[in-house]
Write a protein that holds these residues in place. Structure first.
Motif, PDB file in Angstrom:
ATOM      1  N   MET A   1     -53.479  32.076  25.932  1.00 58.13           N
ATOM      2  CA  MET A   1     -54.196  31.142  26.797  1.00 58.13           C
ATOM      3  C   MET A   1     -53.445  29.814  26.878  1.00 58.13           C
ATOM      4  SD  MET A   1     -58.154  31.776  25.676  1.00 58.13           S
ATOM      5  CE  MET A   1     -58.867  33.416  25.747  1.00 58.13           C
ATOM      6  N   ILE A   2     -53.676  29.103  27.972  1.00 60.98           N
ATOM      7  CA  ILE A   2     -53.077  27.783  28.160  1.00 60.98           C
ATOM      8  C   ILE A   2     -54.191  26.737  28.148  1.00 60.98           C
ATOM      9  CG2 ILE A   2     -51.755  26.294  29.712  1.00 60.98           C
ATOM     10  CD1 ILE A   2     -50.426  28.820  30.826  1.00 60.98           C
ATOM     11  N   TYR A   3     -54.027  25.730  27.315  1.00 61.42           N
ATOM     12  CA  TYR A   3     -54.964  24.614  27.220  1.00 61.42           C
ATOM     13  C   TYR A   3     -54.238  23.325  27.571  1.00 61.42           C
ATOM     14  CZ  TYR A   3     -58.040  27.750  24.543  1.00 61.42           C
ATOM     15  OH  TYR A   3     -58.850  28.783  24.148  1.00 61.42           O
ATOM     16  N   ALA A   4     -55.008  22.269  27.816  1.00 58.93           N
ATOM     17  CA  ALA A   4     -54.404  20.960  28.081  1.00 58.93           C
ATOM     18  C   ALA A   4     -55.272  19.854  27.509  1.00 58.93           C
ATOM     19  CB  ALA A   4     -54.200  20.754  29.579  1.00 58.93           C
ATOM     20  N   ILE A   5     -54.597  18.793  27.095  1.00 60.08           N
ATOM     21  CA  ILE A   5     -55.278  17.587  26.614  1.00 60.08           C
ATOM     22  C   ILE A   5     -54.275  16.435  26.724  1.00 60.08           C
ATOM     23  CG2 ILE A   5     -54.609  17.968  24.191  1.00 60.08           C
ATOM     24  CD1 ILE A   5     -57.341  16.760  23.378  1.00 60.08           C
ATOM     25  N   GLY A   6     -54.766  15.255  26.930  1.00 60.36           N
ATOM     26  CA  GLY A   6     -53.885  14.097  27.008  1.00 60.36           C
ATOM     27  C   GLY A   6     -54.392  12.944  26.175  1.00 60.36           C
ATOM     28  N   ASP A   7     -53.542  11.934  26.047  1.00 62.88           N
ATOM     29  CA  ASP A   7     -53.967  10.659  25.486  1.00 62.88           C
ATOM     30  C   ASP A   7     -54.519  10.800  24.063  1.00 62.88           C
ATOM     31  OD1 ASP A   7     -53.921   8.846  28.156  1.00 62.88           O
ATOM     32  OD2 ASP A   7     -54.682  10.850  28.611  1.00 62.88           O
ATOM     33  N   LEU A   8     -53.725  11.424  23.218  1.00 59.69           N
ATOM     34  CA  LEU A   8     -54.114  11.551  21.812  1.00 59.69           C
ATOM     35  C   LEU A   8     -54.036  10.208  21.102  1.00 59.69           C
ATOM     36  CD1 LEU A   8     -52.242  14.868  20.864  1.00 59.69           C
ATOM     37  CD2 LEU A   8     -54.537  14.577  21.828  1.00 59.69           C
ATOM     38  N   HIS A   9     -53.112   9.359  21.529  1.00 64.67           N
ATOM     39  CA  HIS A   9     -52.954   8.015  20.957  1.00 64.67           C
ATOM     40  C   HIS A   9     -52.964   8.044  19.423  1.00 64.67           C
ATOM     41  CE1 HIS A   9     -52.994   5.612  24.623  1.00 64.67           C
ATOM     42  NE2 HIS A   9     -53.974   6.374  25.072  1.00 64.67           N
ATOM     43  N   LEU A  10     -52.186   8.951  18.870  1.00 61.00           N
ATOM     44  CA  LEU A  10     -52.142   9.061  17.408  1.00 61.00           C
ATOM     45  C   LEU A  10     -51.526   7.812  16.798  1.00 61.00           C
ATOM     46  CD1 LEU A  10     -51.038  12.779  16.889  1.00 61.00           C
ATOM     47  CD2 LEU A  10     -53.366  11.823  17.020  1.00 61.00           C
TER      48      LEU A  10
ATOM     49  N   THR B   1     -50.855  28.117  24.091  1.00 63.35           N
ATOM     50  CA  THR B   1     -49.994  26.979  24.415  1.00 63.35           C
ATOM     51  C   THR B   1     -50.862  25.808  24.846  1.00 63.35           C
ATOM     52  OG1 THR B   1     -48.150  28.389  25.112  1.00 63.35           O
ATOM     53  CG2 THR B   1     -48.161  26.127  25.940  1.00 63.35           C
ATOM     54  N   VAL B   2     -50.516  24.614  24.363  1.00 62.86           N
ATOM     55  CA  VAL B   2     -51.255  23.404  24.723  1.00 62.86           C
ATOM     56  C   VAL B   2     -50.319  22.438  25.439  1.00 62.86           C
ATOM     57  CG1 VAL B   2     -52.694  21.507  23.916  1.00 62.86           C
ATOM     58  CG2 VAL B   2     -52.731  23.696  22.702  1.00 62.86           C
ATOM     59  N   LEU B   3     -50.736  21.981  26.607  1.00 63.34           N
ATOM     60  CA  LEU B   3     -49.989  20.996  27.378  1.00 63.34           C
ATOM     61  C   LEU B   3     -50.548  19.618  27.048  1.00 63.34           C
ATOM     62  CD1 LEU B   3     -50.198  22.888  30.812  1.00 63.34           C
ATOM     63  CD2 LEU B   3     -48.640  23.304  28.872  1.00 63.34           C
ATOM     64  N   ILE B   4     -49.693  18.721  26.570  1.00 61.55           N
ATOM     65  CA  ILE B   4     -50.132  17.377  26.159  1.00 61.55           C
ATOM     66  C   ILE B   4     -49.578  16.384  27.167  1.00 61.55           C
ATOM     67  CG2 ILE B   4     -50.171  15.671  24.325  1.00 61.55           C
ATOM     68  CD1 ILE B   4     -49.811  17.885  22.308  1.00 61.55           C
ATOM     69  N   VAL B   5     -50.480  15.758  27.948  1.00 66.53           N
ATOM     70  CA  VAL B   5     -50.065  15.042  29.152  1.00 66.53           C
ATOM     71  C   VAL B   5     -49.850  13.538  28.926  1.00 66.53           C
ATOM     72  CG1 VAL B   5     -51.205  16.780  30.571  1.00 66.53           C
ATOM     73  CG2 VAL B   5     -52.412  14.673  30.067  1.00 66.53           C
ATOM     74  N   GLY B   6     -49.188  13.203  27.832  1.00 64.86           N
ATOM     75  CA  GLY B   6     -48.746  11.824  27.639  1.00 64.86           C
ATOM     76  C   GLY B   6     -49.652  10.965  26.776  1.00 64.86           C
ATOM     77  N   ASP B   7     -49.115   9.779  26.432  1.00 63.76           N
ATOM     78  CA  ASP B   7     -49.747   8.843  25.485  1.00 63.76           C
ATOM     79  C   ASP B   7     -50.103   9.573  24.194  1.00 63.76           C
ATOM     80  OD1 ASP B   7     -49.332   6.812  27.216  1.00 63.76           O
ATOM     81  OD2 ASP B   7     -51.430   6.295  27.525  1.00 63.76           O
ATOM     82  N   ILE B   8     -49.057  10.021  23.548  1.00 65.42           N
ATOM     83  CA  ILE B   8     -49.172  10.906  22.392  1.00 65.42           C
ATOM     84  C   ILE B   8     -49.276  10.118  21.098  1.00 65.42           C
ATOM     85  CG2 ILE B   8     -48.004  12.773  21.131  1.00 65.42           C
ATOM     86  CD1 ILE B   8     -46.548  13.174  24.033  1.00 65.42           C
ATOM     87  N   SER B   9     -48.409   9.114  20.943  1.00 66.35           N
ATOM     88  CA  SER B   9     -48.364   8.328  19.709  1.00 66.35           C
ATOM     89  C   SER B   9     -48.117   6.862  20.028  1.00 66.35           C
ATOM     90  CB  SER B   9     -47.236   8.849  18.796  1.00 66.35           C
ATOM     91  OG  SER B   9     -46.988   7.948  17.730  1.00 66.35           O
ATOM     92  N   TRP B  10     -48.743   5.990  19.226  1.00 64.77           N
ATOM     93  CA  TRP B  10     -48.536   4.546  19.377  1.00 64.77           C
ATOM     94  C   TRP B  10     -47.221   4.083  18.748  1.00 64.77           C
ATOM     95  CZ3 TRP B  10     -50.805   1.611  22.697  1.00 64.77           C
ATOM     96  CH2 TRP B  10     -52.139   1.814  23.066  1.00 64.77           C
ATOM     97  N   ALA B  11     -46.490   4.956  18.124  1.00 66.01           N
ATOM     98  CA  ALA B  11     -45.240   4.577  17.463  1.00 66.01           C
ATOM     99  C   ALA B  11     -44.289   3.889  18.449  1.00 66.01           C
ATOM    100  CB  ALA B  11     -44.565   5.804  16.867  1.00 66.01           C
ATOM    101  N   MET B  12     -43.462   3.000  17.912  1.00 71.26           N
ATOM    102  CA  MET B  12     -42.527   2.245  18.748  1.00 71.26           C
ATOM    103  C   MET B  12     -41.118   2.814  18.711  1.00 71.26           C
ATOM    104  SD  MET B  12     -44.387   0.036  20.210  1.00 71.26           S
ATOM    105  CE  MET B  12     -43.162  -1.068  20.926  1.00 71.26           C
ATOM    106  N   ASN B  13     -40.843   3.713  17.761  1.00 74.00           N
ATOM    107  CA  ASN B  13     -39.510   4.320  17.701  1.00 74.00           C
ATOM    108  C   ASN B  13     -39.653   5.774  17.261  1.00 74.00           C
ATOM    109  OD1 ASN B  13     -39.323   4.445  14.691  1.00 74.00           O
ATOM    110  ND2 ASN B  13     -39.340   2.217  14.888  1.00 74.00           N
TER     111      ASN B  13
END
Length: 226
Positions: free
Chosen positions: A1-10, A45-57
């Motif tokens: 199956m294919i799933y999607a989620i965005g903006d985890l902001h880890l 499979t999971v599609l992650i549509v951006g804004d994944i982590s607040w890290a700067m590097n």
């Protein structure tokens, strides 16, 4: 199956608060990790549509990305506007994660679909749109075409964006136009939080299923797409 989620902001430091966008963000990282393996199986499979982590590097991002890598399923990641750690594709691939792929000017074949996409950008009718934004907007349109053209096979296509493919009045913009030209089946996006949810548009237009999968909008439950 294919799933999607965005903006985890880890945020492994737990110093960055998202609660300004509403109660849905209380303990949101705990929600993400608690929900994920209850829904997603190892073969999915999971599609992650951006804004994944607040890290700067990229070194700091590795800590958050490793947590994603350890979750069930294959993951295809797309850059969001807050993913300042996102580097060249070579550097990202050199992180050598076992279950993470990075989407930029390329595509991945999953369960009968080419997974394509690009970050996108603010709409041209935005009151703050500048000449610089026009350059970025055109570049992102080209990146979407590059991704859609990457696999020469005539496969079904899912497009993921970070920014909504919408003008300020919620009409569909040029990113949707490209998807229409390529007969895409699903168009997914994130980016909109809290009060921004009133700007969301979803539905089926010209045979394309349009869906917002921003984390707080779907209560941090990966959304099944196919």
């Amino acid at each position: 199956m294919i799933y999607a989620i965005g903006d985890l902001h880890l945020d492994y430091t737990e110093k960055k608060s998202m609660e300004v966008f509403g109660k849905a963000w209380e303990n949101y990282q705990e929600k993400i990790f608690n929900n994920w393996n209850k829904i997603v199986k190892k073969e999915d499979t999971v599609l992650i549509v951006g804004d994944i982590s607040w890290a700067m590097n990229i070194e700091e991002a590795y800590i958050d990305l490793k947590k994603i890598d350890d979750l069930n399923g294959e993951k295809i990641l797309l850059k969001g506007n807050h993913d300042y750690w996102w580097s060249s594709l070579k550097k990202l691939n050199d992180l050598d994660f076992k279950s993470i792929k990075f989407l930029q000017n390329n595509s991945f074949f999953v369960e009968g679909y080419d997974i394509c996409g690009t970050r996108g950008w603010i709409s041209r009718d935005n009151s703050e749109f500048t000449d610089h934004d026009e350059k970025v907007f055109k570049r992102e349109l080209q990146r979407l075409k590059n991704s859609l053209d990457f696999n020469k096979e005539n496969n079904k296509k899912i497009v993921i964006l970070h920014y909504p493919p919408l003008n300020s009045d919620k009409s569909l913009n040029e990113f949707f136009g490209i998807c229409k030209d390529y007969q895409v089946e699903y168009l997914l996006y994130g980016h909109l939080h809290g009060p921004g949810h009133k700007q969301i548009f979803e539905g089926i237009v010209d045979g394309i299923g349009i869906k917002c999968v921003a984390g707080d909008y779907i209560n941090f439950l990966p959304e099944r797409i196919s």
